[in-house]
Design an enzyme around this catalytic site. Structure first.
Site, PDB file in Angstrom:
ATOM      1  N   ARG A  15      -5.149  42.757 -19.958  1.00 14.05           N
ATOM      2  CA  ARG A  15      -5.796  43.141 -21.211  1.00 14.05           C
ATOM      3  C   ARG A  15      -6.964  42.227 -21.596  1.00 14.05           C
ATOM      4  O   ARG A  15      -7.680  42.510 -22.551  1.00 14.05           O
ATOM      5  CB  ARG A  15      -4.750  43.173 -22.335  1.00 14.05           C
ATOM      6  N   GLU A  64      -6.223  46.189 -31.995  1.00 14.24           N
ATOM      7  CA  GLU A  64      -5.748  45.109 -32.872  1.00 14.24           C
ATOM      8  C   GLU A  64      -5.487  43.804 -32.116  1.00 14.24           C
ATOM      9  O   GLU A  64      -5.661  42.717 -32.663  1.00 14.24           O
ATOM     10  CB  GLU A  64      -4.424  45.545 -33.532  1.00 14.24           C
ATOM     11  N   ASP A  65      -5.072  43.935 -30.855  1.00 15.87           N
ATOM     12  CA  ASP A  65      -4.680  42.729 -30.122  1.00 15.87           C
ATOM     13  C   ASP A  65      -5.853  41.858 -29.709  1.00 15.87           C
ATOM     14  O   ASP A  65      -5.661  40.715 -29.289  1.00 15.87           O
ATOM     15  CB  ASP A  65      -3.857  43.133 -28.883  1.00 15.87           C
ATOM     16  N   ARG A 122       3.649  37.014 -25.687  1.00 18.07           N
ATOM     17  CA  ARG A 122       2.194  37.169 -25.625  1.00 18.07           C
ATOM     18  C   ARG A 122       1.408  36.024 -26.260  1.00 18.07           C
ATOM     19  O   ARG A 122       0.255  35.805 -25.911  1.00 18.07           O
ATOM     20  CB  ARG A 122       1.786  38.479 -26.302  1.00 18.07           C
ATOM     21  N   CYS A 179      -1.752  48.801 -34.561  1.00 13.12           N
ATOM     22  CA  CYS A 179      -2.362  48.376 -33.292  1.00 13.12           C
ATOM     23  C   CYS A 179      -3.663  49.082 -32.961  1.00 13.12           C
ATOM     24  O   CYS A 179      -4.460  48.563 -32.189  1.00 13.12           O
ATOM     25  CB  CYS A 179      -1.413  48.653 -32.132  1.00 13.12           C
ATOM     26  N   HIS A 235       5.729  42.278 -30.511  1.00 11.85           N
ATOM     27  CA  HIS A 235       4.825  41.528 -31.392  1.00 11.85           C
ATOM     28  C   HIS A 235       5.485  41.267 -32.747  1.00 11.85           C
ATOM     29  O   HIS A 235       6.357  42.029 -33.171  1.00 11.85           O
ATOM     30  CB  HIS A 235       3.545  42.339 -31.636  1.00 11.85           C
TER      31      HIS A 235
END
Ligand code: CIR
Length: 254
Positions: free
Chosen positions: A85, A65-66, A130, A247, A160
């Site tokens: 990431r 998802e990120d 983030r 996620c 998040h």
């Protein structure tokens, strides 16, 4: 038809990023089994699961998802806030190119998809560790042609925005009021998480089903009392990595 883009569990998941939790051993075999069951649940609810291969070098890559936000009009590939990431986006970009025109978030912006809550034409973006203000500006520029409004949201004590609030039914949100200000979501009916389960606000709403973790039963009872019918999934190993049910997939119309 809905597509659920997923990515296999990395054997290196015990080296995942952690922000608010103490590191606890993740059972990779169990995580893999939970992931298979999660994908089977999505398939049983009518999603076509598009499963990308695990990458042994990318500890957090199951949390797909990120890496991208997919709307009907465009897919936005993120630039994840954690440098470890950022390489995750390569495989996801290739996969999404068959389905959407792509737009890219670029430095100095950082953005995690978990911070982006799309409610109709309102796009709420958590401003935590983030996702930064540059990302807000870039998102607004990308989405403005289609009439979306992008706004930043302050949050506290969580990784998040979607750790603190998600949509659980038409017009209804599940939210932790200690982590995000519920009054920001005018016109939405807010169901608060049970106070004993602060991390219980992350749910995954499909067209006809609500996917919800089994390890937060008190909040689940609240959803049931509100007339919702959450479908339980076991994600204990993902929770140890600060992941939730939203996620582990990117859901979009084919
Ligand atoms: C991370 O810290 O980036 C991962 N360990 C967890 C990411 C979870 N993703 C999400 O909530 N959208």
């Amino acid at each position: 038809m809905l597509i659920a883009l997923t990515r296999g569990v990395s054997p290196a998941m015990n080296r995942c990023e952690l922000t608010h939790l103490q590191r606890r051993p993740i059972d990779i075999v169990l995580a893999d089994r939970q992931h298979q069951a999660y994908q089977a649940t999505l398939a049983a609810q009518g999603c076509t699961v598009l499963a990308l291969a695990a990458d042994a070098g990318l500890a957090d890559s199951v949390f797909v998802e990120d890496t991208a936000i997919v709307l009907d009009e465009v897919a936005i590939v993120t630039r994840p806030g954690a440098p470890s990431r950022r390489p995750e986006t390569t495989a996801v970009t290739l996969a999404l190119a068959s389905y959407r025109h792509l737009a890219l978030i670029e430095a100095p912006a950082t953005l995690d998809g978990g911070d982006v809550l799309v409610l109709g034409r309102d796009v709420f973006v958590g401003q935590g560790s983030r996702s930064n203000a540059h990302a807000l500006t870039q998102l607004q520029t990308i989405l403005q042609p289609w009439g979306y409004t992008v706004r930043g949201v302050a949050m506290h004590d969580c990784l998040h925005l979607k750790s603190a609030v998600t949509r659980v039914a038409p017009g209804r949100l599940l939210l932790n009021p200690a982590w995000v200000d519920a009054t920001l979501f005018q016109g939405w009916d807010v169901i608060p998480v049970h106070p004993a389960e602060p991390a219980a606000a992350n749910a995954l709403l499909l067209e006809t089903a609500l996917i919800y973790p089994r390890h937060t039963p008190l909040t689940r009872q609240r959803l049931v009392a509100e007339g919702l019918m959450p479908i339980g999934v076991d994600i204990s190993e993902f929770a140890k990595a600060e992941g939730g049910v939203s996620c582990c997939s990117i859901i979009f119309a084919a």
